[in-house]
Design a protein around this motif. Sequence first.
Motif, PDB file in Angstrom:
ATOM      1  N   SER A  12     -17.621  76.735  74.246  1.00 47.94           N
ATOM      2  CA  SER A  12     -16.243  76.421  73.876  1.00 47.94           C
ATOM      3  C   SER A  12     -16.144  75.955  72.427  1.00 47.94           C
ATOM      4  O   SER A  12     -15.171  76.240  71.727  1.00 47.94           O
ATOM      5  N   HIS A  13     -17.184  75.255  71.941  1.00 44.08           N
ATOM      6  CA  HIS A  13     -17.177  74.810  70.547  1.00 44.08           C
ATOM      7  C   HIS A  13     -17.259  75.989  69.590  1.00 44.08           C
ATOM      8  O   HIS A  13     -16.617  75.995  68.526  1.00 44.08           O
ATOM      9  N   VAL A  15     -16.135  78.981  70.227  1.00 49.49           N
ATOM     10  CA  VAL A  15     -14.820  79.622  70.291  1.00 49.49           C
ATOM     11  C   VAL A  15     -13.827  78.873  69.407  1.00 49.49           C
ATOM     12  O   VAL A  15     -13.062  79.481  68.648  1.00 49.49           O
ATOM     13  N   ILE A  16     -13.843  77.552  69.484  1.00 51.96           N
ATOM     14  CA  ILE A  16     -12.949  76.731  68.667  1.00 51.96           C
ATOM     15  C   ILE A  16     -13.167  77.027  67.184  1.00 51.96           C
ATOM     16  O   ILE A  16     -12.216  77.232  66.422  1.00 51.96           O
ATOM     17  N   ARG A  17     -14.450  77.059  66.779  1.00 51.79           N
ATOM     18  CA  ARG A  17     -14.769  77.310  65.374  1.00 51.79           C
ATOM     19  C   ARG A  17     -14.245  78.673  64.925  1.00 51.79           C
ATOM     20  O   ARG A  17     -13.706  78.820  63.831  1.00 51.79           O
ATOM     21  N   SER A  50     -14.925  78.578  79.704  1.00 53.77           N
ATOM     22  CA  SER A  50     -15.248  78.146  78.333  1.00 53.77           C
ATOM     23  C   SER A  50     -14.073  78.393  77.401  1.00 53.77           C
ATOM     24  O   SER A  50     -13.749  77.566  76.531  1.00 53.77           O
ATOM     25  N   ASP A  53     -11.364  75.790  77.982  1.00 51.85           N
ATOM     26  CA  ASP A  53     -11.713  74.515  77.338  1.00 51.85           C
ATOM     27  C   ASP A  53     -11.372  74.554  75.847  1.00 51.85           C
ATOM     28  O   ASP A  53     -10.833  73.589  75.293  1.00 51.85           O
ATOM     29  N   ALA A  54     -11.710  75.678  75.205  1.00 49.67           N
ATOM     30  CA  ALA A  54     -11.453  75.815  73.773  1.00 49.67           C
ATOM     31  C   ALA A  54      -9.951  75.827  73.485  1.00 49.67           C
ATOM     32  O   ALA A  54      -9.475  75.146  72.562  1.00 49.67           O
ATOM     33  N   SER A  57      -8.464  72.405  73.799  1.00 52.67           N
ATOM     34  CA  SER A  57      -8.806  71.565  72.652  1.00 52.67           C
ATOM     35  C   SER A  57      -7.941  71.915  71.438  1.00 52.67           C
ATOM     36  O   SER A  57      -7.446  71.023  70.730  1.00 52.67           O
ATOM     37  N   LEU A  58      -7.746  73.208  71.204  1.00 53.38           N
ATOM     38  CA  LEU A  58      -6.938  73.639  70.060  1.00 53.38           C
ATOM     39  C   LEU A  58      -5.462  73.296  70.254  1.00 53.38           C
ATOM     40  O   LEU A  58      -4.756  73.012  69.283  1.00 53.38           O
TER      41      LEU A  58
END
Length: 255
Positions: A12-13, A15-17, A50, A53-54, A57-58
């Motif tokens: 997920s991190h 994906v966020i990036r 996943s 989750d991303a 967060s966004l």
Amino acid sequence: MPFQPITPEKLSHAVIRQIEQLILRGVLRPGERLPPERDLAERLNVSRPSLRDAIASLQGSGLLTARAGAGVYVAEVLGGAFSPALVALFARHDDAVFDYLSFRRDMEGLAAARAAKMASDTDLAVIQAVFDKMETTHTKRNAEEEAQLDVQFHMAIIEASHNVVMLHMMRSMYDLLREGVFYNRQVIFSQRTSRMVLLDQHRAINAALQARDEAEARAAVEAHLDYVRSCLMDQQKAERNEDVARLRLAHERKG
């Protein structure tokens, strides 16, 4: 010792990036809808949990927003620093209008010089494609479509400058740019100025960019916006003269 254990990064991190980078670089634009969850998970090669989750967060950080029954979108807040009321206020006051044009001249001149140096071949192909549409639309005499392409042309140059601060700052001014282009064209056309003049100015900008001539690209943008400023000043003078002429006419009729 200053070393820390290395732990595997959560999917997920990653994906966020990736989504943050796409927003930062202007690939994903304010108001743009993300693909459906299943499609996006497949494109990113991650599980749907996943991805969820991303996305969550966004959304929490304000970069994405969900619309009930419509999907997930890039937050509009990235592109709207000026409220409609403030845009209208600027438009009603001459000093703000000319300050705005001066700001555009400085920033877009710099963006054009940067684009001539920093743009990829694909960036230049995008600018060329927009200009080609401008030429085609010119023959249709569709003022609204011409104005929309005018905005698109200038924004393509800013995107090609590859400066993310400049990109988002100018995107935040998008309503001012859009309204400015429409208003500027109305004034220029009201003076019976040939539409070909504007097209030729954009042709000169495009030619300098395609040649990767930094100085000429900047000069062409500055000349174009100097012309717009001059047209606006002439229009103001004509309006003042007309006001005086109407007073004289009213006085003569009374006499």
